[in-house]
Design an enzyme around this catalytic site. Structure first.
Site, PDB file in Angstrom:
ATOM      1  N   ASN A  72      -9.344   3.499  -1.303  1.00 41.93           N
ATOM      2  CA  ASN A  72      -9.817   4.473  -0.319  1.00 41.93           C
ATOM      3  C   ASN A  72      -9.111   5.824  -0.421  1.00 41.93           C
ATOM      4  OD1 ASN A  72     -11.675   2.684   0.776  1.00 41.93           O
ATOM      5  ND2 ASN A  72     -10.237   1.907   2.304  1.00 41.93           N
ATOM      6  N   ASN A 101      -6.896   6.907   4.174  1.00 42.26           N
ATOM      7  CA  ASN A 101      -8.300   7.235   3.938  1.00 42.26           C
ATOM      8  C   ASN A 101      -8.603   8.725   4.002  1.00 42.26           C
ATOM      9  OD1 ASN A 101      -8.421   4.476   3.930  1.00 42.26           O
ATOM     10  ND2 ASN A 101      -9.860   4.290   5.618  1.00 42.26           N
ATOM     11  N   ASP A 130      -1.113   2.392  -5.506  1.00 41.50           N
ATOM     12  CA  ASP A 130      -1.107   0.953  -5.758  1.00 41.50           C
ATOM     13  C   ASP A 130      -2.446   0.536  -6.365  1.00 41.50           C
ATOM     14  OD1 ASP A 130      -1.932   1.638  -2.927  1.00 41.50           O
ATOM     15  OD2 ASP A 130      -2.701  -0.412  -3.048  1.00 41.50           O
ATOM     16  N   HIS A 188       0.816  -1.216   0.000  1.00 45.72           N
ATOM     17  CA  HIS A 188       0.000   0.000   0.000  1.00 45.72           C
ATOM     18  C   HIS A 188       0.848   1.263   0.000  1.00 45.72           C
ATOM     19  CE1 HIS A 188      -4.172   0.774  -0.115  1.00 45.72           C
ATOM     20  NE2 HIS A 188      -4.404   1.109   1.142  1.00 45.72           N
TER      21      HIS A 188
END
Length: 205
Positions: free
Chosen positions: A126, A80, A105, A34
């Site tokens: 997100n 987020n 990603d 991530h």
């Protein structure tokens, strides 16, 4: 560190592009799938011999590519809430969406492949969802980096927050370098020509 950035608070810097590497802050997330957006920014910062300053909502570095000043940021919000950092810094430098490049990603691309796009949906990511919500537009540029989707049902979070496997680690530096080269190409020759060149190249094991 560049103390004059602190005095100026970066207001007088003529930034042409804002490169946003997406990831999560904290050493526990370093080296995870991530956080590959952070890794790309780190490579460019190292190449240019500059350093980050910890500023509002992000770590920020300034460098020049082909004479054009660009800013690279790694949001210090969680993934987020990435839009908060993007909106703040794009607003500070009065940048339009087409001057923003988000590096992210992507589960929907095979590992080793990248896709440069002018706009598009969040694709369930997100970080992109929050950027689109905060900027109220999806008309910003993004570079999607394939991380594959080799996980069992219900284990997506573990996968994206997990570390690269041994086979991936072997070519990960090539992937990161490929994306960094793509960013420099966008700054130098533009998005369309860079798309034609980099979207057809696949890093192979």
């Amino acid at each position: 560190m560049f103390s004059w950035f602190k005095r100026d608070t970066k207001k007088g810097i003529d930034v042409k592009f804002l490169v946003v590497g997406l990831g999560n802050p904290g050493t526990q997330y370093s080296g995870t799938r991530h956080n590959i957006g952070f890794d790309v920014c780190d490579l460019i910062v190292a190449r240019k011999g500059v350093a980050y300053d910890t500023e509002k909502y992000a770590q920020v570095a300034i460098c020049k590519i082909r004479g054009k000043q660009i800013a690279l940021i790694k949001p210090t919000t969680c993934m987020n809430l990435s839009g908060k950092a993007v909106r703040f810094w794009a607003s500070k430098w009065k940048l339009k969406p087409e001057q923003i490049i988000v590096v992210v990603d992507d589960l929907n691309l095979d590992f080793g492949r990248i896709r440069i796009k002018k706009k598009g949906g969040a694709g369930g990511h997100n970080g992109l969802t929050d950027i689109e919500r905060t900027l109220q537009t999806s008309q910003y540029n993004r570079i999607r980096i394939g991380i594959g989707n080799s996980f069992h049902k219900g284990r997506q979070s573990d996968y994206v927050l997990g570390r690269w496997n041994d086979e991936e680690v072997k070519i990960l530096p090539q992937v990161i370098e490929h994306v960094a080269n793509g960013i420099e190409s966008i700054v130098h020759i533009g998005l369309d020509r860079s798309m034609n060149q980099f979207n057809t190249q696949i890093i192979k094991k």
